[in-house]
Design a protein around this motif. Sequence first.
Motif, PDB file in Angstrom:
ATOM      1  N   VAL A   1       0.848  -1.199   0.000  1.00 36.90           N
ATOM      2  CA  VAL A   1       0.000   0.000   0.000  1.00 36.90           C
ATOM      3  C   VAL A   1       0.879   1.244   0.000  1.00 36.90           C
ATOM      4  O   VAL A   1       0.611   2.214  -0.694  1.00 36.90           O
ATOM      5  N   ALA A   2       1.962   1.176   0.766  1.00 33.36           N
ATOM      6  CA  ALA A   2       2.892   2.304   0.816  1.00 33.36           C
ATOM      7  C   ALA A   2       3.584   2.495  -0.536  1.00 33.36           C
ATOM      8  O   ALA A   2       3.764   3.626  -0.998  1.00 33.36           O
ATOM      9  N   ASP A   3       3.961   1.376  -1.179  1.00 34.13           N
ATOM     10  CA  ASP A   3       4.642   1.456  -2.473  1.00 34.13           C
ATOM     11  C   ASP A   3       3.823   2.237  -3.499  1.00 34.13           C
ATOM     12  O   ASP A   3       4.362   3.051  -4.259  1.00 34.13           O
ATOM     13  N   PHE A   4       2.528   1.979  -3.519  1.00 36.22           N
ATOM     14  CA  PHE A   4       1.687   2.573  -4.559  1.00 36.22           C
ATOM     15  C   PHE A   4       0.763   3.677  -4.063  1.00 36.22           C
ATOM     16  O   PHE A   4       0.076   4.300  -4.875  1.00 36.22           O
ATOM     17  N   GLY A   5       0.791   3.925  -2.757  1.00 38.34           N
ATOM     18  CA  GLY A   5      -0.097   4.945  -2.233  1.00 38.34           C
ATOM     19  C   GLY A   5       0.590   6.178  -1.675  1.00 38.34           C
ATOM     20  O   GLY A   5      -0.010   7.253  -1.610  1.00 38.34           O
ATOM     21  N   PHE A   6       1.856   6.034  -1.273  1.00 40.60           N
ATOM     22  CA  PHE A   6       2.535   7.140  -0.597  1.00 40.60           C
ATOM     23  C   PHE A   6       3.683   7.736  -1.406  1.00 40.60           C
ATOM     24  O   PHE A   6       4.421   8.574  -0.902  1.00 40.60           O
ATOM     25  N   ARG A   7       3.837   7.299  -2.657  1.00 39.54           N
ATOM     26  CA  ARG A   7       4.900   7.839  -3.516  1.00 39.54           C
ATOM     27  C   ARG A   7       4.294   8.281  -4.839  1.00 39.54           C
ATOM     28  O   ARG A   7       3.298   7.727  -5.286  1.00 39.54           O
ATOM     29  N   SER A   8       4.891   9.260  -5.455  1.00 43.24           N
ATOM     30  CA  SER A   8       4.416   9.728  -6.752  1.00 43.24           C
ATOM     31  C   SER A   8       5.263   9.147  -7.877  1.00 43.24           C
ATOM     32  O   SER A   8       6.504   9.123  -7.789  1.00 43.24           O
ATOM     33  N   GLY A   9       4.603   8.683  -8.929  1.00 39.00           N
ATOM     34  CA  GLY A   9       5.309   8.149 -10.082  1.00 39.00           C
ATOM     35  C   GLY A   9       6.068   9.221 -10.847  1.00 39.00           C
ATOM     36  O   GLY A   9       6.905   8.906 -11.697  1.00 39.00           O
ATOM     37  N   ARG A  10       5.796  10.480 -10.541  1.00 37.64           N
ATOM     38  CA  ARG A  10       6.560  11.567 -11.165  1.00 37.64           C
ATOM     39  C   ARG A  10       7.987  11.613 -10.618  1.00 37.64           C
ATOM     40  O   ARG A  10       8.873  12.192 -11.226  1.00 37.64           O
ATOM     41  N   GLU A  11       8.183  11.008  -9.455  1.00 38.29           N
ATOM     42  CA  GLU A  11       9.472  11.089  -8.776  1.00 38.29           C
ATOM     43  C   GLU A  11      10.188   9.753  -8.654  1.00 38.29           C
ATOM     44  O   GLU A  11      11.342   9.705  -8.218  1.00 38.29           O
ATOM     45  N   CYS A  12       9.515   8.651  -8.988  1.00 38.84           N
ATOM     46  CA  CYS A  12      10.150   7.338  -8.849  1.00 38.84           C
ATOM     47  C   CYS A  12       9.534   6.350  -9.826  1.00 38.84           C
ATOM     48  O   CYS A  12       8.502   6.614 -10.443  1.00 38.84           O
ATOM     49  N   GLU A  13      10.192   5.204  -9.966  1.00 35.75           N
ATOM     50  CA  GLU A  13       9.676   4.105 -10.774  1.00 35.75           C
ATOM     51  C   GLU A  13       8.981   3.137  -9.817  1.00 35.75           C
ATOM     52  O   GLU A  13       9.629   2.360  -9.124  1.00 35.75           O
ATOM     53  N   LYS A  14       7.674   3.189  -9.759  1.00 36.72           N
ATOM     54  CA  LYS A  14       6.950   2.418  -8.753  1.00 36.72           C
ATOM     55  C   LYS A  14       7.082   0.904  -8.909  1.00 36.72           C
ATOM     56  O   LYS A  14       6.996   0.164  -7.930  1.00 36.72           O
ATOM     57  N   PHE A  15       7.275   0.446 -10.138  1.00 43.64           N
ATOM     58  CA  PHE A  15       7.340  -0.999 -10.360  1.00 43.64           C
ATOM     59  C   PHE A  15       8.756  -1.558 -10.254  1.00 43.64           C
ATOM     60  O   PHE A  15       8.956  -2.765 -10.408  1.00 43.64           O
ATOM     61  N   GLU A  16       9.714  -0.696  -9.980  1.00 44.87           N
ATOM     62  CA  GLU A  16      11.094  -1.171  -9.877  1.00 44.87           C
ATOM     63  C   GLU A  16      11.232  -2.174  -8.726  1.00 44.87           C
ATOM     64  O   GLU A  16      10.904  -1.881  -7.580  1.00 44.87           O
ATOM     65  N   GLY A  17      11.692  -3.372  -9.054  1.00 46.03           N
ATOM     66  CA  GLY A  17      11.894  -4.398  -8.039  1.00 46.03           C
ATOM     67  C   GLY A  17      10.626  -5.101  -7.596  1.00 46.03           C
ATOM     68  O   GLY A  17      10.659  -5.920  -6.661  1.00 46.03           O
ATOM     69  N   ILE A  18       9.492  -4.812  -8.221  1.00 45.90           N
ATOM     70  CA  ILE A  18       8.214  -5.420  -7.838  1.00 45.90           C
ATOM     71  C   ILE A  18       7.712  -6.315  -8.970  1.00 45.90           C
ATOM     72  O   ILE A  18       7.546  -5.858 -10.112  1.00 45.90           O
ATOM     73  N   ALA A  19       7.501  -7.590  -8.665  1.00 45.86           N
ATOM     74  CA  ALA A  19       7.036  -8.544  -9.672  1.00 45.86           C
ATOM     75  C   ALA A  19       5.641  -8.146 -10.152  1.00 45.86           C
ATOM     76  O   ALA A  19       4.766  -7.797  -9.356  1.00 45.86           O
ATOM     77  N   HIS A  20       5.450  -8.198 -11.457  1.00 48.45           N
ATOM     78  CA  HIS A  20       4.150  -7.833 -12.013  1.00 48.45           C
ATOM     79  C   HIS A  20       3.982  -8.462 -13.383  1.00 48.45           C
ATOM     80  O   HIS A  20       4.943  -8.903 -14.015  1.00 48.45           O
ATOM     81  N   GLY A  21       2.736  -8.494 -13.823  1.00 48.56           N
ATOM     82  CA  GLY A  21       2.435  -8.992 -15.149  1.00 48.56           C
ATOM     83  C   GLY A  21       1.985  -7.843 -16.036  1.00 48.56           C
ATOM     84  O   GLY A  21       1.880  -6.699 -15.583  1.00 48.56           O
ATOM     85  N   VAL A  22       1.719  -8.149 -17.289  1.00 48.55           N
ATOM     86  CA  VAL A  22       1.270  -7.137 -18.250  1.00 48.55           C
ATOM     87  C   VAL A  22       0.082  -7.712 -19.016  1.00 48.55           C
ATOM     88  O   VAL A  22       0.125  -8.864 -19.469  1.00 48.55           O
ATOM     89  N   ASP A  23      -0.981  -6.917 -19.153  1.00 48.29           N
ATOM     90  CA  ASP A  23      -2.157  -7.409 -19.871  1.00 48.29           C
ATOM     91  C   ASP A  23      -2.000  -7.246 -21.384  1.00 48.29           C
ATOM     92  O   ASP A  23      -0.947  -6.812 -21.874  1.00 48.29           O
ATOM     93  N   GLY A  24      -3.054  -7.577 -22.122  1.00 49.17           N
ATOM     94  CA  GLY A  24      -2.987  -7.531 -23.572  1.00 49.17           C
ATOM     95  C   GLY A  24      -2.798  -6.152 -24.153  1.00 49.17           C
ATOM     96  O   GLY A  24      -2.431  -6.021 -25.337  1.00 49.17           O
ATOM     97  N   GLN A  25      -3.023  -5.118 -23.346  1.00 54.55           N
ATOM     98  CA  GLN A  25      -2.837  -3.749 -23.824  1.00 54.55           C
ATOM     99  C   GLN A  25      -1.554  -3.125 -23.290  1.00 54.55           C
ATOM    100  O   GLN A  25      -1.329  -1.924 -23.429  1.00 54.55           O
ATOM    101  N   GLY A  26      -0.725  -3.981 -22.664  1.00 51.54           N
ATOM    102  CA  GLY A  26       0.561  -3.505 -22.176  1.00 51.54           C
ATOM    103  C   GLY A  26       0.525  -2.839 -20.817  1.00 51.54           C
ATOM    104  O   GLY A  26       1.547  -2.297 -20.365  1.00 51.54           O
ATOM    105  N   ASN A  27      -0.630  -2.876 -20.154  1.00 54.38           N
ATOM    106  CA  ASN A  27      -0.738  -2.244 -18.840  1.00 54.38           C
ATOM    107  C   ASN A  27      -0.339  -3.211 -17.725  1.00 54.38           C
ATOM    108  O   ASN A  27      -0.711  -4.386 -17.747  1.00 54.38           O
ATOM    109  N   PRO A  28       0.423  -2.739 -16.732  1.00 52.44           N
ATOM    110  CA  PRO A  28       0.906  -3.612 -15.667  1.00 52.44           C
ATOM    111  C   PRO A  28      -0.163  -3.913 -14.614  1.00 52.44           C
ATOM    112  O   PRO A  28      -1.056  -3.110 -14.366  1.00 52.44           O
ATOM    113  N   TYR A  29      -0.035  -5.085 -14.029  1.00 51.43           N
ATOM    114  CA  TYR A  29      -0.910  -5.452 -12.910  1.00 51.43           C
ATOM    115  C   TYR A  29      -0.100  -6.279 -11.926  1.00 51.43           C
ATOM    116  O   TYR A  29       0.913  -6.886 -12.291  1.00 51.43           O
TER     117      TYR A  29
END
Length: 211
Positions: free
Chosen positions: A77-105
């Motif tokens: 929750v802190a990773d995605f709720g308390f930081r701005s993507g304008r200032e950091c790469e939120k998915f860095e080091g976090i396992a995730h998948g990508v849907d058919g439109q290229g969006n991460p989940y």
Amino acid sequence: MIDEKALFKLSYGLYIAGVEWGGKKNACIINTAAQATAEPNQMLVTMLKSNYTTELIQKKGSFTVSVLSLATPLSRVADFGFRSGRECEKFEGIAHGVDGQGNPYLAEDMAARMSVSISQTVDLGTHLLFIGPVTEAEELSAQRPMTYADYRVLKAGGKVGAPEEKAEKKEAKYVCSVCHYVYDGEIPFEELPDDYVCPICKRPKSVFVKE
């Protein structure tokens, strides 16, 4: 009249809205996502206008919704709720998948994930309401989804599902509505004779109110 406490009775979940645009993957915590219709499957999601994720979703026209489960660590929750993507790469080091439109989940510790294509956008002033068909959906675990109420309990160090501690039973107080004397005698107020009077202002028992 609007009693704000009445609105607190509405329940909310916790979700992560994700998007990729121009090579940038970003996501943020949201609490308003719901299925609007079943035939066809459509969702509605409300997001704060000032969020960087909202800005990217407007450009992309599609996004993902990851449903947090009770197994989700609060750090997520802190990773995605308390930081701005304008200032950091939120998915860095976090396992995730990508849907058919290229969006991460996120899949790990999530209950489910959906993909939405935007068909309508409604301006709500401070927020935007995105409405659109569900293009992908997958149950990821049997874990119960985390509600916002669950999050508050967990954040405070509590345990979801634990029985609530019973508050000590407090005896009702009877107060004189004239002089505000609080009855504190040993005899229960209800058992006092009808001719009882307030020892301060001498008004009858009938002027006492229960608090």
